[in-house]
Enzyme design. Structure first.
Site, PDB file in Angstrom:
ATOM      1  N   ASP A  29       0.963  -1.099  -0.043  1.00 58.49           N
ATOM      2  CA  ASP A  29       0.029  -0.232   0.160  1.00 58.49           C
ATOM      3  C   ASP A  29       1.088   1.136  -0.131  1.00 58.49           C
ATOM      4  O   ASP A  29       1.908   1.344   0.564  1.00 58.49           O
ATOM      5  CB  ASP A  29      -0.838   0.137   1.232  1.00 58.49           C
ATOM      6  N   ILE A  30       0.454   2.141  -0.892  1.00 57.15           N
ATOM      7  CA  ILE A  30       1.217   3.627  -0.816  1.00 57.15           C
ATOM      8  C   ILE A  30       1.385   4.204   0.320  1.00 57.15           C
ATOM      9  O   ILE A  30       1.962   5.108   0.655  1.00 57.15           O
ATOM     10  CB  ILE A  30       0.884   4.072  -2.158  1.00 57.15           C
ATOM     11  N   ASN A  86     -13.061  -3.036   2.521  1.00 59.47           N
ATOM     12  CA  ASN A  86     -13.944  -2.053   2.525  1.00 59.47           C
ATOM     13  C   ASN A  86     -14.815  -2.137   1.542  1.00 59.47           C
ATOM     14  O   ASN A  86     -14.401  -2.461   0.330  1.00 59.47           O
ATOM     15  CB  ASN A  86     -13.147  -0.778   2.778  1.00 59.47           C
ATOM     16  N   VAL A  95     -10.990   2.900  -3.652  1.00 62.16           N
ATOM     17  CA  VAL A  95     -10.577   2.276  -5.268  1.00 62.16           C
ATOM     18  C   VAL A  95     -11.578   1.321  -5.516  1.00 62.16           C
ATOM     19  O   VAL A  95     -11.714   0.237  -4.620  1.00 62.16           O
ATOM     20  CB  VAL A  95      -9.075   1.504  -5.153  1.00 62.16           C
ATOM     21  N   HIS A  99     -10.151  -5.284  -2.846  1.00 65.44           N
ATOM     22  CA  HIS A  99      -8.820  -5.506  -2.561  1.00 65.44           C
ATOM     23  C   HIS A  99      -8.982  -6.045  -1.088  1.00 65.44           C
ATOM     24  O   HIS A  99      -9.784  -5.462  -0.277  1.00 65.44           O
ATOM     25  CB  HIS A  99      -7.928  -4.347  -2.448  1.00 65.44           C
ATOM     26  N   MET A 100      -8.244  -7.019  -0.491  1.00 62.15           N
ATOM     27  CA  MET A 100      -7.886  -7.261   0.815  1.00 62.15           C
ATOM     28  C   MET A 100      -6.748  -6.520   1.350  1.00 62.15           C
ATOM     29  O   MET A 100      -5.624  -6.462   0.569  1.00 62.15           O
ATOM     30  CB  MET A 100      -7.797  -8.747   0.891  1.00 62.15           C
ATOM     31  N   HIS A 101      -6.953  -5.664   2.449  1.00 61.98           N
ATOM     32  CA  HIS A 101      -5.829  -5.115   3.097  1.00 61.98           C
ATOM     33  C   HIS A 101      -5.157  -6.166   4.021  1.00 61.98           C
ATOM     34  O   HIS A 101      -6.080  -6.822   4.866  1.00 61.98           O
ATOM     35  CB  HIS A 101      -6.468  -3.974   3.913  1.00 61.98           C
TER      36      HIS A 101
HETATM   37  P1  5GP Z   1      -9.722   1.368   0.172  1.00 59.87           P
HETATM   38  O1  5GP Z   1      -9.920   2.803   1.087  1.00 59.87           O
HETATM   39  O2  5GP Z   1     -10.286   1.388  -1.141  1.00 59.87           O
HETATM   40  O3  5GP Z   1     -10.085   0.164   0.963  1.00 59.87           O
HETATM   41  O4  5GP Z   1      -8.124   1.109   0.097  1.00 59.87           O
HETATM   42  C1  5GP Z   1      -7.579   1.677  -1.059  1.00 59.87           C
HETATM   43  C2  5GP Z   1      -6.161   1.808  -0.780  1.00 59.87           C
HETATM   44  O5  5GP Z   1      -5.191   1.759  -1.862  1.00 59.87           O
HETATM   45  C3  5GP Z   1      -5.690   2.707   0.386  1.00 59.87           C
HETATM   46  O6  5GP Z   1      -5.187   2.014   1.627  1.00 59.87           O
HETATM   47  C4  5GP Z   1      -4.631   3.546  -0.384  1.00 59.87           C
HETATM   48  O7  5GP Z   1      -3.538   3.998   0.454  1.00 59.87           O
HETATM   49  C5  5GP Z   1      -4.007   2.702  -1.562  1.00 59.87           C
HETATM   50  N1  5GP Z   1      -3.743   3.440  -2.855  1.00 59.87           N
HETATM   51  C6  5GP Z   1      -4.425   4.284  -3.170  1.00 59.87           C
HETATM   52  N2  5GP Z   1      -3.401   4.743  -4.570  1.00 59.87           N
HETATM   53  C7  5GP Z   1      -2.444   3.800  -4.419  1.00 59.87           C
HETATM   54  C8  5GP Z   1      -1.516   3.703  -5.446  1.00 59.87           C
HETATM   55  O8  5GP Z   1      -1.284   4.252  -6.550  1.00 59.87           O
HETATM   56  N3  5GP Z   1      -0.640   2.631  -5.221  1.00 59.87           N
HETATM   57  C9  5GP Z   1      -0.659   1.688  -4.018  1.00 59.87           C
HETATM   58  N4  5GP Z   1       0.197   0.846  -4.138  1.00 59.87           N
HETATM   59  N5  5GP Z   1      -1.886   1.883  -3.132  1.00 59.87           N
HETATM   60  C10 5GP Z   1      -2.646   2.946  -3.456  1.00 59.87           C
END
Ligand code: 5GP
Ligand code: ZN
Length: 113
Positions: A29-30, A86, A95, A99-101
């Site tokens: 994760d970024i 989420n 996003v 995706h699974m964190h």
């Molecule tokens: P969500 O909030 O949809 O559950 O998680 C999206 C995740 O994607 C966030 O934890 C965010 O930090 C990560 N993310 C957003 N943009 C990028 C990116 O360009 N590259 C990577 N590796 N992670 C990203």
């Protein structure tokens, strides 16, 4: 398709990839929320958990299985870790490609905020 994670899967934008097979990609994760914070995504575009079909169940199981395997590889499987998915706006999804964190390397509290 205008999807950030599809672009990482297709190598159109860079990702710090830690695991790949024919169905799944995992990358750091970024904006990590833990010492290890990996996103595990299916290569097939599915927008949200609500869009999962019965045909996708093995794929979703593979995300979970990959999380456990990566936790073991990272060395925190026994200590413990957290996996999160989420869904939609109130669930904190930003996003729209499921995706699974996988987060590990620190203690997590429950219930989460
Ligand atoms: P969500 O909030 O949809 O559950 O998680 C999206 C995740 O994607 C966030 O934890 C965010 O930090 C990560 N993310 C957003 N943009 C990028 C990116 O360009 N590259 C990577 N590796 N992670 C990203
Ligand atoms: Zn996608």
């Amino acid at each position: 398709m205008d999807c950030l994670f599809c672009k990482i899967i297709d190598r159109e934008i860079p990702g710090d990839i830690v695991y790949e097979d024919d169905q799944v990609l995992a990358f750091n994760d970024i904006n990590p929320q833990a010492p290890t914070h990996i996103l595990i995504v299916p290569k097939q575009h599915i927008a949200t958990l609500n869009d999962i079909k019965e045909d996708d169940l093995a794929l979703v199981g593979r995300l979970q299985y990959t999380a456990a395997k990566l936790a073991s590889k990272q060395g925190f499987a026994e200590d413990g870790y957290r996996v999160v998915m989420n869904c939609n706006e109130q669930g904190g999804q930003t996003v729209y490609h499921i995706h699974m964190h996988l987060m590990g390397g620190r203690r997590f509290t429950w219930p989460a905020g």
